[in-house]
Motif scaffolding. Structure first.
Motif, PDB file in Angstrom:
ATOM      1  N   GLY A  12       0.794  -1.220   0.000  1.00  0.00           N
ATOM      2  CA  GLY A  12       0.000   0.000   0.000  1.00  0.00           C
ATOM      3  C   GLY A  12       0.825   1.267   0.000  1.00  0.00           C
ATOM      4  N   SER A  13       1.918   1.290   0.772  1.00  0.00           N
ATOM      5  CA  SER A  13       2.773   2.480   0.807  1.00  0.00           C
ATOM      6  C   SER A  13       3.364   2.778  -0.563  1.00  0.00           C
ATOM      7  CB  SER A  13       3.903   2.280   1.819  1.00  0.00           C
ATOM      8  OG  SER A  13       3.411   2.288   3.135  1.00  0.00           O
ATOM      9  N   HIS A  14       3.811   1.732  -1.253  1.00  0.00           N
ATOM     10  CA  HIS A  14       4.434   1.932  -2.559  1.00  0.00           C
ATOM     11  C   HIS A  14       3.397   2.267  -3.630  1.00  0.00           C
ATOM     12  CE1 HIS A  14       8.482   0.703  -1.300  1.00  0.00           C
ATOM     13  NE2 HIS A  14       7.851  -0.114  -0.475  1.00  0.00           N
ATOM     14  N   THR A  15       2.195   1.710  -3.496  1.00  0.00           N
ATOM     15  CA  THR A  15       1.120   2.060  -4.423  1.00  0.00           C
ATOM     16  C   THR A  15       0.706   3.512  -4.229  1.00  0.00           C
ATOM     17  OG1 THR A  15       0.315  -0.224  -4.430  1.00  0.00           O
ATOM     18  CG2 THR A  15      -1.212   1.484  -5.185  1.00  0.00           C
ATOM     19  N   SER A  16       0.582   3.933  -2.971  1.00  0.00           N
ATOM     20  CA  SER A  16       0.248   5.324  -2.684  1.00  0.00           C
ATOM     21  C   SER A  16       1.310   6.261  -3.240  1.00  0.00           C
ATOM     22  CB  SER A  16       0.115   5.527  -1.169  1.00  0.00           C
ATOM     23  OG  SER A  16      -0.931   4.743  -0.631  1.00  0.00           O
ATOM     24  N   ARG A  17       2.582   5.902  -3.035  1.00  0.00           N
ATOM     25  CA  ARG A  17       3.678   6.726  -3.549  1.00  0.00           C
ATOM     26  C   ARG A  17       3.604   6.846  -5.071  1.00  0.00           C
ATOM     27  NH1 ARG A  17       6.124  10.785  -2.109  1.00  0.00           N
ATOM     28  NH2 ARG A  17       5.177  11.405  -4.074  1.00  0.00           N
ATOM     29  N   ALA A  18       3.319   5.718  -5.738  1.00  0.00           N
ATOM     30  CA  ALA A  18       3.242   5.741  -7.196  1.00  0.00           C
ATOM     31  C   ALA A  18       2.086   6.611  -7.675  1.00  0.00           C
ATOM     32  CB  ALA A  18       3.097   4.319  -7.729  1.00  0.00           C
ATOM     33  N   LEU A  19       0.937   6.511  -7.023  1.00  0.00           N
ATOM     34  CA  LEU A  19      -0.206   7.343  -7.401  1.00  0.00           C
ATOM     35  C   LEU A  19       0.107   8.820  -7.210  1.00  0.00           C
ATOM     36  CD1 LEU A  19      -3.048   5.177  -5.845  1.00  0.00           C
ATOM     37  CD2 LEU A  19      -2.841   5.750  -8.269  1.00  0.00           C
ATOM     38  N   LEU A  20       0.742   9.145  -6.101  1.00  0.00           N
ATOM     39  CA  LEU A  20       1.109  10.541  -5.852  1.00  0.00           C
ATOM     40  C   LEU A  20       2.099  11.043  -6.891  1.00  0.00           C
ATOM     41  CD1 LEU A  20       1.439  10.362  -1.968  1.00  0.00           C
ATOM     42  CD2 LEU A  20      -0.400  11.467  -3.253  1.00  0.00           C
TER      43      LEU A  20
ATOM     44  N   MET B 105       2.197  10.176  -9.869  1.00  0.00           N
ATOM     45  CA  MET B 105       1.446  10.382 -11.110  1.00  0.00           C
ATOM     46  C   MET B 105       0.571  11.627 -11.045  1.00  0.00           C
ATOM     47  SD  MET B 105       0.191   6.497 -11.931  1.00  0.00           S
ATOM     48  CE  MET B 105       1.365   5.185 -12.263  1.00  0.00           C
ATOM     49  N   GLY B 106       0.609  12.315  -9.903  1.00  0.00           N
ATOM     50  CA  GLY B 106      -0.183  13.530  -9.761  1.00  0.00           C
ATOM     51  C   GLY B 106      -1.559  13.316  -9.178  1.00  0.00           C
ATOM     52  N   GLU B 107      -1.870  12.088  -8.743  1.00  0.00           N
ATOM     53  CA  GLU B 107      -3.169  11.806  -8.144  1.00  0.00           C
ATOM     54  C   GLU B 107      -3.195  12.299  -6.695  1.00  0.00           C
ATOM     55  OE1 GLU B 107      -5.687  10.638  -9.792  1.00  0.00           O
ATOM     56  OE2 GLU B 107      -4.602  10.112 -11.629  1.00  0.00           O
ATOM     57  N   ARG B 108      -4.385  12.588  -6.209  1.00  0.00           N
ATOM     58  CA  ARG B 108      -4.597  12.882  -4.797  1.00  0.00           C
ATOM     59  C   ARG B 108      -5.154  11.626  -4.136  1.00  0.00           C
ATOM     60  NH1 ARG B 108      -8.396  16.606  -3.641  1.00  0.00           N
ATOM     61  NH2 ARG B 108      -7.309  17.342  -1.773  1.00  0.00           N
ATOM     62  N   CYS B 109      -4.704  11.340  -2.911  1.00  0.00           N
ATOM     63  CA  CYS B 109      -5.029  10.067  -2.276  1.00  0.00           C
ATOM     64  C   CYS B 109      -5.523  10.244  -0.847  1.00  0.00           C
ATOM     65  CB  CYS B 109      -3.800   9.153  -2.236  1.00  0.00           C
ATOM     66  SG  CYS B 109      -3.183   8.650  -3.844  1.00  0.00           S
ATOM     67  N   VAL B 110      -6.484   9.399  -0.482  1.00  0.00           N
ATOM     68  CA  VAL B 110      -6.818   9.159   0.918  1.00  0.00           C
ATOM     69  C   VAL B 110      -6.164   7.836   1.282  1.00  0.00           C
ATOM     70  CG1 VAL B 110      -8.627   8.721   2.600  1.00  0.00           C
ATOM     71  CG2 VAL B 110      -8.997  10.406   0.784  1.00  0.00           C
ATOM     72  N   ILE B 111      -5.245   7.873   2.235  1.00  0.00           N
ATOM     73  CA  ILE B 111      -4.452   6.702   2.584  1.00  0.00           C
ATOM     74  C   ILE B 111      -5.011   6.141   3.883  1.00  0.00           C
ATOM     75  CG2 ILE B 111      -2.126   5.869   3.113  1.00  0.00           C
ATOM     76  CD1 ILE B 111      -1.153   8.339   1.436  1.00  0.00           C
ATOM     77  N   GLY B 112      -5.710   5.024   3.778  1.00  0.00           N
ATOM     78  CA  GLY B 112      -6.424   4.475   4.912  1.00  0.00           C
ATOM     79  C   GLY B 112      -5.629   3.404   5.625  1.00  0.00           C
ATOM     80  N   GLY B 113      -5.724   3.393   6.942  1.00  0.00           N
ATOM     81  CA  GLY B 113      -5.063   2.364   7.731  1.00  0.00           C
ATOM     82  C   GLY B 113      -5.577   2.364   9.153  1.00  0.00           C
TER      83      GLY B 113
ATOM     84  N   ALA C 174       3.559  14.462   0.986  1.00  0.00           N
ATOM     85  CA  ALA C 174       2.901  15.072  -0.164  1.00  0.00           C
ATOM     86  C   ALA C 174       2.048  16.283   0.178  1.00  0.00           C
ATOM     87  CB  ALA C 174       2.036  14.011  -0.864  1.00  0.00           C
ATOM     88  N   GLY C 175       2.138  16.768   1.412  1.00  0.00           N
ATOM     89  CA  GLY C 175       1.319  17.914   1.762  1.00  0.00           C
ATOM     90  C   GLY C 175      -0.154  17.603   1.617  1.00  0.00           C
ATOM     91  N   ASP C 176      -0.892  18.543   1.026  1.00  0.00           N
ATOM     92  CA  ASP C 176      -2.331  18.340   0.902  1.00  0.00           C
ATOM     93  C   ASP C 176      -2.697  17.437  -0.269  1.00  0.00           C
ATOM     94  OD1 ASP C 176      -1.806  19.987  -1.231  1.00  0.00           O
ATOM     95  OD2 ASP C 176      -3.104  21.629  -0.576  1.00  0.00           O
ATOM     96  N   GLN C 177      -1.700  16.870  -0.949  1.00  0.00           N
ATOM     97  CA  GLN C 177      -1.989  15.906  -2.014  1.00  0.00           C
ATOM     98  C   GLN C 177      -2.439  14.565  -1.439  1.00  0.00           C
ATOM     99  OE1 GLN C 177       1.270  15.411  -4.755  1.00  0.00           O
ATOM    100  NE2 GLN C 177       0.204  13.871  -5.983  1.00  0.00           N
ATOM    101  N   ALA C 178      -2.088  14.294  -0.164  1.00  0.00           N
ATOM    102  CA  ALA C 178      -2.446  13.031   0.478  1.00  0.00           C
ATOM    103  C   ALA C 178      -2.985  13.294   1.872  1.00  0.00           C
ATOM    104  CB  ALA C 178      -1.231  12.112   0.550  1.00  0.00           C
TER     105      ALA C 178
ATOM    106  N   ASP D  43       8.166  -1.476  -8.192  1.00  0.00           N
ATOM    107  CA  ASP D  43       7.532  -1.750  -9.480  1.00  0.00           C
ATOM    108  C   ASP D  43       6.093  -2.213  -9.292  1.00  0.00           C
ATOM    109  OD1 ASP D  43       9.520  -1.050 -11.324  1.00  0.00           O
ATOM    110  OD2 ASP D  43      10.467  -3.014 -11.229  1.00  0.00           O
ATOM    111  N   CYS D  44       5.861  -3.014  -8.261  1.00  0.00           N
ATOM    112  CA  CYS D  44       4.499  -3.494  -7.997  1.00  0.00           C
ATOM    113  C   CYS D  44       3.554  -2.328  -7.731  1.00  0.00           C
ATOM    114  CB  CYS D  44       4.512  -4.444  -6.804  1.00  0.00           C
ATOM    115  SG  CYS D  44       2.880  -5.057  -6.335  1.00  0.00           S
ATOM    116  N   GLY D  45       3.973  -1.395  -6.895  1.00  0.00           N
ATOM    117  CA  GLY D  45       3.127  -0.236  -6.606  1.00  0.00           C
ATOM    118  C   GLY D  45       2.796   0.551  -7.856  1.00  0.00           C
ATOM    119  N   ARG D  46       3.782   0.721  -8.732  1.00  0.00           N
ATOM    120  CA  ARG D  46       3.548   1.480  -9.967  1.00  0.00           C
ATOM    121  C   ARG D  46       2.609   0.732 -10.902  1.00  0.00           C
ATOM    122  NH1 ARG D  46       6.388   2.007 -14.746  1.00  0.00           N
ATOM    123  NH2 ARG D  46       8.014   0.614 -13.965  1.00  0.00           N
ATOM    124  N   ALA D  47       2.745  -0.599 -10.987  1.00  0.00           N
ATOM    125  CA  ALA D  47       1.853  -1.381 -11.846  1.00  0.00           C
ATOM    126  C   ALA D  47       0.405  -1.262 -11.374  1.00  0.00           C
ATOM    127  CB  ALA D  47       2.298  -2.841 -11.862  1.00  0.00           C
TER     128      ALA D  47
END
Length: 311
Positions: free
Chosen positions: A12-20, A22-30, A42-46, A216-220
Motif C-alpha cells: 500500500g505504501s508503494h502504491t500510494s507513492r506511485a499514485l502521488l 502520477m499527480g493523483e490525490r489520495c486518501v491513505i487508509g489504515g 505530499a502535503g495536501d496531495q495526500a 515496481d508493484c506499486g507502480r503497476a
C-alpha cells in the motif's frame, strides 16, 4: 481522490507513492494513521485516515469527508485472528463493504488485491495466464479467500456495472516487507546479507518463484487504477520471469561483497517446477515495464536496510 485501503502497509505504501508521483490525490487508509508515511510527504496531495474496512459506517464516513473517485483495496482484515473462520469473515465483510461504498460513491474503478497463490495446483506449462482454469481447492487460507473474492468481484461487475479489477500479485519483496517469508527466500537472504549472518534453515539454490520488486508493484497497480480503459477483469502483476535463490545470492554478492549464505544445492525435495506470471495483459493495457531488474532491486533494498530501516 483515490482511496488506498491498507495504504500505509507494505504494498500500500508503494502504491500510494506511485499514485502521488502520477499527480493523483489520495486518501491513505489504515488502522494506525498516526504512523508517519515514510515513503511520501505530499502535503495536501495526500490525507491519512484511520479506517476499519470491516465497519461499513466507518468506511462510508470517509466518503462524506472526501470525494472518492477510485479505490485500491489492499487492506488485509482480521490478520492474527483467533481462528481461520474469523479471518475469512473479516476479509469477506471488508470486501463487501468496499464494494458497497464504491457503488454509493460511484467510483470510476475498484482494484482488488489477489495473489499468485490462486494458481496453486493449476495445470500450467511454464507460465500462469489469467485465463487458466483454477482449482477449487486451496492449500492456504489466503488464496482460498482471494479466489472467492475474484468470483464475487466479477459477479458485482456483471450485475451492477461497477468497474472492478482483480490483480494477482507475485512474490513481492523490498522496503517495508517482512524480514522473512514462508513462500520464498529473498527477504531472508537480503536481511542475512545486510546483517552479515547465515540464513536460518535450508534454502535451496534452484528454488524459484516470480519475484517482483515492491516499487515496481506499486507502480503497476497505480497504472491499472488510472488507465483510461481496461480490457479485462483480472491482471497478473509480476516480473514475467522466475528468479532462483542462486540468482538472488549472486545479486546480493555484488551489493554486499564477501557475504556467503550457504545455500543447499538443487531444489527442495518434492518442490514443483516454478512457473512465472504471464504479464502480457498488464503490458498491453497499461504499457508497464519494470524499472528494477534483480541487480538494481537488490542494491536498492540493501541500501534501504543499511540506512537503518528495520524492514
Amino acid at each position: 481522490m483515490i482511496l488506498v485501503t491498507g495504504g500505509l502497509g507494505f504494498i500500500g505504501s508503494h502504491t500510494s507513492r506511485a499514485l502521488l508521483d502520477m499527480g493523483e490525490r489520495c486518501v491513505i487508509g489504515g488502522r494506525r494513521p498516526e504512523r508517519s508515511p515514510v515513503l511520501f510527504a505530499a502535503g495536501d496531495q495526500a490525507v491519512a485516515e484511520r479506517m476499519d474496512c470491516t465497519d461499513l459506517d466507518d468506511l462510508l464516513d470517509i466518503g462524506r469527508r472526501h470525494h472518492i473517485t477510485g479505490i485500491v483495496h489492499l487492506a488485509a482484515a482480521g490478520m492474527g485472528a483467533d481462528s481461520p473462520m474469523d479471518e475469512l469473515w473479516a476479509n469477506t465483510r471488508a470486501l463487501f463493504n468496499v464494494l458497497r461504498a464504491a457503488q454509493e460513491w460511484d467510483v470510476a474503478r475498484v482494484v482488488l488485491a489477489s495473489t499468485i497463490g490462486v494458481y496453486g495446483g493449476a495445470d500450467v506449462n511454464g507460465a500462469y495466464r489469467e485465463d487458466v482454469p483454477l482449482p477449487i481447492a486451496s492449500a492456504h487460507l489466503i488464496p482460498a479467500h482471494k479466489k472467492s473474492a475474484e468470483i464475487l468481484a466479477d459477479a458485482v461487475s456483471g450485475s451492477t456495472g461497477l468497474d472492478v479489477v482483480s490483480v494477482r500479485i507475485g512474490a513481492i519483496w523490498g522496503p517495508l516487507g517482512r524480514p522473512a517469508s514462508p513462500f520464498f527466500g529473498a527477504p531472508q537472504l537480503v536481511h542475512a546479507a545486510v546483517g552479515g549472518h547465515a540464513v536460518l534453515g535450508p534454502l535451496y539454490a534452484e528454488d524459484a518463484i516470480d519475484m517482483f520488486y515492491v516499487r515496481d508493484c506499486g507502480r503497476a497497480i497505480a497504472l491499472l487504477q488510472t488507465a483510461a480503459a481496461l480490457s479485462h477483469r483480472t491482471y497478473n502483476v509480476g516480473s514475467g520471469r522466475t528468479t532462483t535463490n542462486r540468482e538472488v545470492v549472486e545479486a546480493l554478492g555484488r551489493a554486499v561483497p564477501g557475504w556467503v549464505p550457504g545455500l543447499a544445492e538443487g531444489r527442495r525435495p518434492g518442490a514443483a517446477l516454478a512457473a512465472h506470471l504471464d504479464v502480457d495483459r498488464l503490458r498491453g493495457d497499461t504499457g508497464f515495464e519494470p524499472e528494477y531488474d534483480l541487480g538494481r532491486a537488490a542494491g536498492d533494498y540493501v541500501r534501504w536496510l543499511q540506512a537503518g530501516n528495520p524492514r
